[in-house]
Design a protein around this motif. Structure first.
Motif, PDB file in Angstrom:
ATOM      1  N   THR A 162       1.029  -1.311   0.038  1.00 30.04           N
ATOM      2  CA  THR A 162      -0.096   0.051  -0.017  1.00 30.04           C
ATOM      3  C   THR A 162       0.892   1.222  -0.087  1.00 30.04           C
ATOM      4  O   THR A 162       2.026   1.226  -0.010  1.00 30.04           O
ATOM      5  N   HIS A 220      -9.729  -3.493   4.087  1.00 29.11           N
ATOM      6  CA  HIS A 220      -9.274  -2.632   2.705  1.00 29.11           C
ATOM      7  C   HIS A 220     -10.511  -2.685   1.504  1.00 29.11           C
ATOM      8  O   HIS A 220     -10.603  -4.099   1.382  1.00 29.11           O
ATOM      9  N   PRO A 250      -6.900   2.217  -0.011  1.00 27.07           N
ATOM     10  CA  PRO A 250      -5.561   2.567  -0.277  1.00 27.07           C
ATOM     11  C   PRO A 250      -5.549   2.802  -1.610  1.00 27.07           C
ATOM     12  O   PRO A 250      -6.119   2.551  -2.574  1.00 27.07           O
ATOM     13  N   HIS A 281      -2.294   2.903  -3.449  1.00 28.18           N
ATOM     14  CA  HIS A 281      -1.286   2.388  -4.112  1.00 28.18           C
ATOM     15  C   HIS A 281      -1.810   1.384  -5.377  1.00 28.18           C
ATOM     16  O   HIS A 281      -2.716   0.664  -5.267  1.00 28.18           O
ATOM     17  N   ALA A 328      -2.377  -2.287  -5.084  1.00 31.31           N
ATOM     18  CA  ALA A 328      -3.360  -2.466  -3.945  1.00 31.31           C
ATOM     19  C   ALA A 328      -4.714  -2.195  -4.449  1.00 31.31           C
ATOM     20  O   ALA A 328      -5.719  -3.228  -4.516  1.00 31.31           O
ATOM     21  N   CYS A 345       7.237   1.556  -0.439  1.00 36.59           N
ATOM     22  CA  CYS A 345       5.951   2.520  -0.182  1.00 36.59           C
ATOM     23  C   CYS A 345       6.435   4.077  -0.142  1.00 36.59           C
ATOM     24  O   CYS A 345       7.590   4.247   0.368  1.00 36.59           O
TER      25      CYS A 345
END
Ligand code: TXA
Ligand code: MG
Length: 326
Positions: A29, A63, A119, A121, A124, A171
Motif C-alpha cells: 500500500t 481494505h 488505499p 497504491h 493494492a 512504499c
C-alpha cells in the motif's frame, strides 16, 4: 528499486486464487505492506493473528477498492465519513465506524466498530478490484516490530508463512495510515499518520486526540510497538556526539539516525544522515531503522526531530521505538 510497480495479470490471478483459497497475500500500500486475507473468511483471518503473533482482540483494518460497498460493512455512514472520504480516499486514512453484520468478530476483535481504508497504491487497487471483496490486513510484520515498507522486509520477517508477497516497490508514504474514529460521541484521532490533524480538522472541524478511556486497546497504542531489536534512544542534536563518545568509551557500538552528518569521524559508529525533509524522513524511517538494527550496534541513537504538528506521525513512531510513547 522502482516505486509504485503495477502487477501483471498472472501475478494478480495468483494472488486472487490464494485469497479465495484462504491463504495470506502480502501486498503493497502507499503506507506500508499489508498482510492480507479474505475479510469474509474467519479461518484466514485467524491465520493473520497466528503468523503475526498478534493477540486476537486487536482488530484488523478492512481494505476496499472504493467506497462503493462501504454500506455493506458499516451500520451507517456518518456525514463526517462522507466528507473525509471525499477529501482523502483513496489514500492513507483509516476510518473507524459502527459495524454491520458483515464485519465479523474476528475482523473487529469483537468490537462494535470496524476500521476501513481505501488505499491508493495502484497494485493494492488492482488486487482489491480483481478480488472483488474486502481484504483484511494489518501491517505485514511480527507483532510489536517495525512495519515493512519493501517486499524484502516481508520476506525476511514472515517468509514461508505467506503464500504470496506481491512486489509493488517501496512504499511512498512509509508510516501507517492516520486513523480517525467516527464510532464514538466525537470524532477522534486514534493514530497520527501523514494526513495531519490540521488536515482532518479543515474538513470536519475540531477532533479529539488519543485513545479515550472506553476505546479498545489498539496495537499502536502499546509502548514498545514499532520496535527494532536494538535499544533505541532519542537524543537532542547538541548532545549526540558526547553521548556517542560515552558509549564508545564503554566499548559499545553505536548506530545513528540523524538529519545531519557527524561533526567528527568516530570508529565503531554507523551513521545514516536522512536530511531535513519530512516526506523523505517518513518514507525511509522503517527501512533505516531496519538497517541500523542490522549494523551490529549495541545502541541506536536517533537525533531528535522537530516537534512540529506535521512531524506528529514520526514523533509518535520514534517515541514508541524508544519505549516511551508520547
Ligand atoms: O497504513 C495502514 O493502516 C496499514 C496498511 C497495511 O493499510 N495497516 C496497519 O494495520 O497499520 P495494523 O493492524 O498494523 O494497525 C491497525 C490499527 C491498529 O492500531 C488497530 O487497533 C486499529 O487500526 N483498529 C482497527 N480496527 C479498529 C477499531 N474497530 N477501533 C479502533 N481501532 C481499530
Ligand atoms: Mg502494525
Amino acid at each position: 528499486m522502482a516505486r509504485l510497480r503495477r502487477a501483471t495479470q498472472k501475478e494478480l490471478e495468483a494472488a486472487v486464487t490464494a485469497l479465495r483459497n484462504g491463504d495470506l497475500v502480502a501486498f503493497p500500500t502507499e503506507t506500508v505492506y499489508g498482510l492480507g486475507a479474505n475479510a469474509r473468511d474467519p479461518a484466514a483471518l485467524r491465520r493473520i493473528f497466528e503468523v503475526k503473533g498478534r493477540p486476537a482482540d486487536h482488530p484488523l483494518i478492512l481494505h476496499l477498492d472504493s467506497a462503493r460497498f462501504l454500506s455493506r460493512w458499516v451500520a451507517e455512514v456518518p456525514a463526517a465519513a462522507e466528507k473525509l472520504a471525499a477529501a482523502f480516499w483513496p489514500g492513507p486514512l483509516t476510518l473507524v465506524m459502527r459495524r454491520s453484520e458483515d464485519a465479523s468478530d474476528v475482523l473487529t476483535g469483537g468490537q462494535d466498530t470496524v476500521a476501513i481504508r481505501i488505499p491508493s497504491h495502484p497494485m493494492a487497487q488492482q488486487l482489491l478490484t480483481a478480488f472483488g471483496g474486502g481484504i483484511a490486513a494489518p501491517s505485514a510484520n511480527r507483532y510489536g516490530k517495525v512495519s515493512p515498507t519493501r517486499p524484502e522486509h516481508v520476506r525476511e520477517e514472515l517468509g514461508d508463512a505467506v503464500a504470496i508477497i506481491m512486489d509493488g516497490g517501496e512504499c511512498t508514504i512509509g508510516v501507517e495510515s492516520t486513523i480517525v474514529s467516527l464510532g464514538g460521541e466525537k470524532p477522534r484521532l486514534l493514530r497520527p499518520g501523514s494526513i495531519t490533524q490540521a488536515q482532518i480538522e479543515a474538513v470536519i472541524g475540531p477532533i479529539e486526540v488519543g485513545a479515550d478511556a472506553t476505546a479498545p486497546r489498539v496495537p499502536g497504542s502499546s509502548a514498545q510497538h514499532y520496535s527494532p531489536s536494538t535499544a533505541v534512544a532519542i537524543v537532542p542534536s547538541t548532545l549526540l556526539e558526547s553521548r556517542i563518545d560515552t558509549l564508545l568509551r564503554d566499548g559499545r557500538r553505536v548506530a545513528v539516525l540523524a538529519q545531519r552528518p557527524p561533526r567528527k569521524a568516530q570508529q565503531g559508529v554507523t551513521w545514516i544522515n536522512v536530511g531535513r525533509r519530512l516526506d523523505v524522513y517518513q518514507r525511509d524511517l522503517y527501512a533505516n531503522l531496519r538497517s541500523l538494527d542490522k549494523a551490529g550496534a549495541d545502541q541506536i541513537l536517533v537525533e531528535e526531530v522537530p516537534t512540529k504538528p506535521e512531524w506528529a506521525a514520526v514523533l509518535d513512531r520514534l517515541a514508541r521505538c524508544a519505549g516511551n510513547p508520547r
